[in-house]
Design a protein around this motif. Sequence first.
Motif, PDB file in Angstrom:
ATOM      1  N   GLY A  78       0.787  -1.222   0.000  1.00  0.00           N
ATOM      2  CA  GLY A  78       0.000   0.000   0.000  1.00  0.00           C
ATOM      3  C   GLY A  78       0.825   1.280   0.000  1.00  0.00           C
ATOM      4  N   ARG A  79       2.119   1.151   0.170  1.00  0.00           N
ATOM      5  CA  ARG A  79       3.008   2.306   0.127  1.00  0.00           C
ATOM      6  C   ARG A  79       4.385   1.841  -0.332  1.00  0.00           C
ATOM      7  NH1 ARG A  79       4.318   3.738   6.419  1.00  0.00           N
ATOM      8  NH2 ARG A  79       5.210   1.722   6.901  1.00  0.00           N
ATOM      9  N   VAL A  80       5.196   2.804  -0.725  1.00  0.00           N
ATOM     10  CA  VAL A  80       6.478   2.485  -1.336  1.00  0.00           C
ATOM     11  C   VAL A  80       7.615   3.117  -0.546  1.00  0.00           C
ATOM     12  CG1 VAL A  80       7.859   2.803  -3.426  1.00  0.00           C
ATOM     13  CG2 VAL A  80       5.413   2.329  -3.617  1.00  0.00           C
ATOM     14  N   SER A  81       8.635   2.327  -0.247  1.00  0.00           N
ATOM     15  CA  SER A  81       9.850   2.795   0.405  1.00  0.00           C
ATOM     16  C   SER A  81      10.954   2.901  -0.644  1.00  0.00           C
ATOM     17  CB  SER A  81      10.278   1.807   1.494  1.00  0.00           C
ATOM     18  OG  SER A  81      11.624   2.040   1.857  1.00  0.00           O
ATOM     19  N   VAL A  82      11.405   4.125  -0.915  1.00  0.00           N
ATOM     20  CA  VAL A  82      12.458   4.330  -1.898  1.00  0.00           C
ATOM     21  C   VAL A  82      13.763   3.697  -1.430  1.00  0.00           C
ATOM     22  CG1 VAL A  82      13.785   6.047  -3.176  1.00  0.00           C
ATOM     23  CG2 VAL A  82      11.345   6.392  -2.806  1.00  0.00           C
ATOM     24  N   GLN A  83      14.027   3.717  -0.140  1.00  0.00           N
ATOM     25  CA  GLN A  83      15.233   3.073   0.389  1.00  0.00           C
ATOM     26  C   GLN A  83      15.253   1.597  -0.008  1.00  0.00           C
ATOM     27  OE1 GLN A  83      17.883   4.415   2.046  1.00  0.00           O
ATOM     28  NE2 GLN A  83      18.823   2.406   1.823  1.00  0.00           N
ATOM     29  N   TYR A  84      14.118   0.936   0.162  1.00  0.00           N
ATOM     30  CA  TYR A  84      14.016  -0.471  -0.228  1.00  0.00           C
ATOM     31  C   TYR A  84      14.245  -0.633  -1.731  1.00  0.00           C
ATOM     32  CZ  TYR A  84      12.033  -4.987  -1.387  1.00  0.00           C
ATOM     33  OH  TYR A  84      11.856  -6.248  -1.885  1.00  0.00           O
ATOM     34  N   LEU A  85      13.641   0.242  -2.537  1.00  0.00           N
ATOM     35  CA  LEU A  85      13.791   0.155  -3.989  1.00  0.00           C
ATOM     36  C   LEU A  85      15.253   0.267  -4.407  1.00  0.00           C
ATOM     37  CD1 LEU A  85      10.851   2.406  -5.238  1.00  0.00           C
ATOM     38  CD2 LEU A  85      10.864  -0.077  -4.895  1.00  0.00           C
ATOM     39  N   LEU A  86      15.979   1.216  -3.805  1.00  0.00           N
ATOM     40  CA  LEU A  86      17.395   1.381  -4.140  1.00  0.00           C
ATOM     41  C   LEU A  86      18.206   0.150  -3.750  1.00  0.00           C
ATOM     42  CD1 LEU A  86      18.003   5.122  -3.221  1.00  0.00           C
ATOM     43  CD2 LEU A  86      17.890   4.093  -5.498  1.00  0.00           C
ATOM     44  N   GLU A  87      17.937  -0.395  -2.565  1.00  0.00           N
ATOM     45  CA  GLU A  87      18.654  -1.598  -2.137  1.00  0.00           C
ATOM     46  C   GLU A  87      18.333  -2.778  -3.047  1.00  0.00           C
ATOM     47  OE1 GLU A  87      21.084  -1.758  -0.003  1.00  0.00           O
ATOM     48  OE2 GLU A  87      20.844   0.353   0.504  1.00  0.00           O
ATOM     49  N   LYS A  88      17.081  -2.915  -3.423  1.00  0.00           N
ATOM     50  CA  LYS A  88      16.683  -4.002  -4.321  1.00  0.00           C
ATOM     51  C   LYS A  88      17.359  -3.840  -5.677  1.00  0.00           C
ATOM     52  CE  LYS A  88      12.660  -6.585  -5.910  1.00  0.00           C
ATOM     53  NZ  LYS A  88      13.253  -7.888  -5.623  1.00  0.00           N
ATOM     54  N   LEU A  89      17.423  -2.621  -6.180  1.00  0.00           N
ATOM     55  CA  LEU A  89      18.098  -2.384  -7.458  1.00  0.00           C
ATOM     56  C   LEU A  89      19.581  -2.746  -7.356  1.00  0.00           C
ATOM     57  CD1 LEU A  89      17.863  -1.277 -10.369  1.00  0.00           C
ATOM     58  CD2 LEU A  89      18.461   0.968  -9.436  1.00  0.00           C
ATOM     59  N   ARG A  90      20.214  -2.354  -6.261  1.00  0.00           N
ATOM     60  CA  ARG A  90      21.637  -2.650  -6.066  1.00  0.00           C
ATOM     61  C   ARG A  90      21.906  -4.153  -5.989  1.00  0.00           C
ATOM     62  NH1 ARG A  90      21.584   1.736  -1.750  1.00  0.00           N
ATOM     63  NH2 ARG A  90      22.321   3.550  -2.877  1.00  0.00           N
ATOM     64  N   HIS A  91      21.050  -4.864  -5.258  1.00  0.00           N
ATOM     65  CA  HIS A  91      21.319  -6.269  -4.961  1.00  0.00           C
ATOM     66  C   HIS A  91      20.664  -7.257  -5.913  1.00  0.00           C
ATOM     67  CE1 HIS A  91      23.445  -5.173  -1.340  1.00  0.00           C
ATOM     68  NE2 HIS A  91      22.464  -4.348  -1.061  1.00  0.00           N
ATOM     69  N   ASP A  92      19.497  -6.907  -6.453  1.00  0.00           N
ATOM     70  CA  ASP A  92      18.747  -7.849  -7.280  1.00  0.00           C
ATOM     71  C   ASP A  92      18.607  -7.414  -8.730  1.00  0.00           C
ATOM     72  OD1 ASP A  92      18.361  -9.233  -4.916  1.00  0.00           O
ATOM     73  OD2 ASP A  92      16.301  -8.533  -4.633  1.00  0.00           O
ATOM     74  N   GLY A  93      18.981  -6.181  -9.041  1.00  0.00           N
ATOM     75  CA  GLY A  93      18.749  -5.649 -10.376  1.00  0.00           C
ATOM     76  C   GLY A  93      19.512  -6.364 -11.471  1.00  0.00           C
ATOM     77  N   GLY A  94      20.718  -6.816 -11.158  1.00  0.00           N
ATOM     78  CA  GLY A  94      21.509  -7.546 -12.138  1.00  0.00           C
ATOM     79  C   GLY A  94      21.915  -6.719 -13.352  1.00  0.00           C
ATOM     80  N   ILE A  95      21.963  -5.406 -13.201  1.00  0.00           N
ATOM     81  CA  ILE A  95      22.355  -4.555 -14.323  1.00  0.00           C
ATOM     82  C   ILE A  95      23.519  -3.668 -13.902  1.00  0.00           C
ATOM     83  CG2 ILE A  95      20.095  -4.531 -15.436  1.00  0.00           C
ATOM     84  CD1 ILE A  95      19.603  -1.786 -14.179  1.00  0.00           C
ATOM     85  N   ARG A  96      24.245  -3.222 -14.888  1.00  0.00           N
ATOM     86  CA  ARG A  96      25.349  -2.291 -14.650  1.00  0.00           C
ATOM     87  C   ARG A  96      24.808  -0.885 -14.846  1.00  0.00           C
ATOM     88  NH1 ARG A  96      28.919   0.721 -17.170  1.00  0.00           N
ATOM     89  NH2 ARG A  96      31.068   0.847 -16.478  1.00  0.00           N
ATOM     90  N   LEU A  97      24.963  -0.052 -13.840  1.00  0.00           N
ATOM     91  CA  LEU A  97      24.481   1.326 -13.917  1.00  0.00           C
ATOM     92  C   LEU A  97      25.536   2.202 -14.570  1.00  0.00           C
ATOM     93  CD1 LEU A  97      22.836   1.579 -10.397  1.00  0.00           C
ATOM     94  CD2 LEU A  97      21.745   1.067 -12.586  1.00  0.00           C
ATOM     95  N   ASP A  98      25.083   3.167 -15.342  1.00  0.00           N
ATOM     96  CA  ASP A  98      25.965   4.057 -16.083  1.00  0.00           C
ATOM     97  C   ASP A  98      25.929   5.448 -15.439  1.00  0.00           C
ATOM     98  OD1 ASP A  98      27.595   5.131 -18.045  1.00  0.00           O
ATOM     99  OD2 ASP A  98      26.014   5.182 -19.568  1.00  0.00           O
TER     100      ASP A  98
END
Length: 114
Positions: free
Chosen positions: A46-66
């Motif tokens: 029901g709500r979104v935590s940006v901190q969680y999103l950033l951590e998930k992107l870092r750990h689970d995203g599997g992509i190289r950020l530019d």
Amino acid sequence: MGDMPSYPMPLGANARRQLFEMWKRRNPRACALLDEYALGMQGREGRVSVQYLLEKLRHDGGIRLDPVPFQDAYGQVHRYGVNNSDRALIGRWLARRHDGMRVMTRRSDFDGVD
């Protein structure tokens, strides 16, 4: 350095906003993942935590950020990549993209900056 943007250090809200816009163009897959993660979290909690999103992107995203290169007033080259300092900026970006999305944000330098 020609076409490299230049910003005073430390970065202020307007500089971070401009660099974030450039970062989004350089990292469309990361933006799509942040969006996907946010929609999933909204649906579950029901709500979104940006901190969680950033951590998930870092750990689970599997992509190289530019990161976005820029220089300071002295010509020193830096690289901008989203980090915890940009949580409010990212949260406001998501809230604008999804009407009614409840993004957990705090008051920040990005308030009132469009």
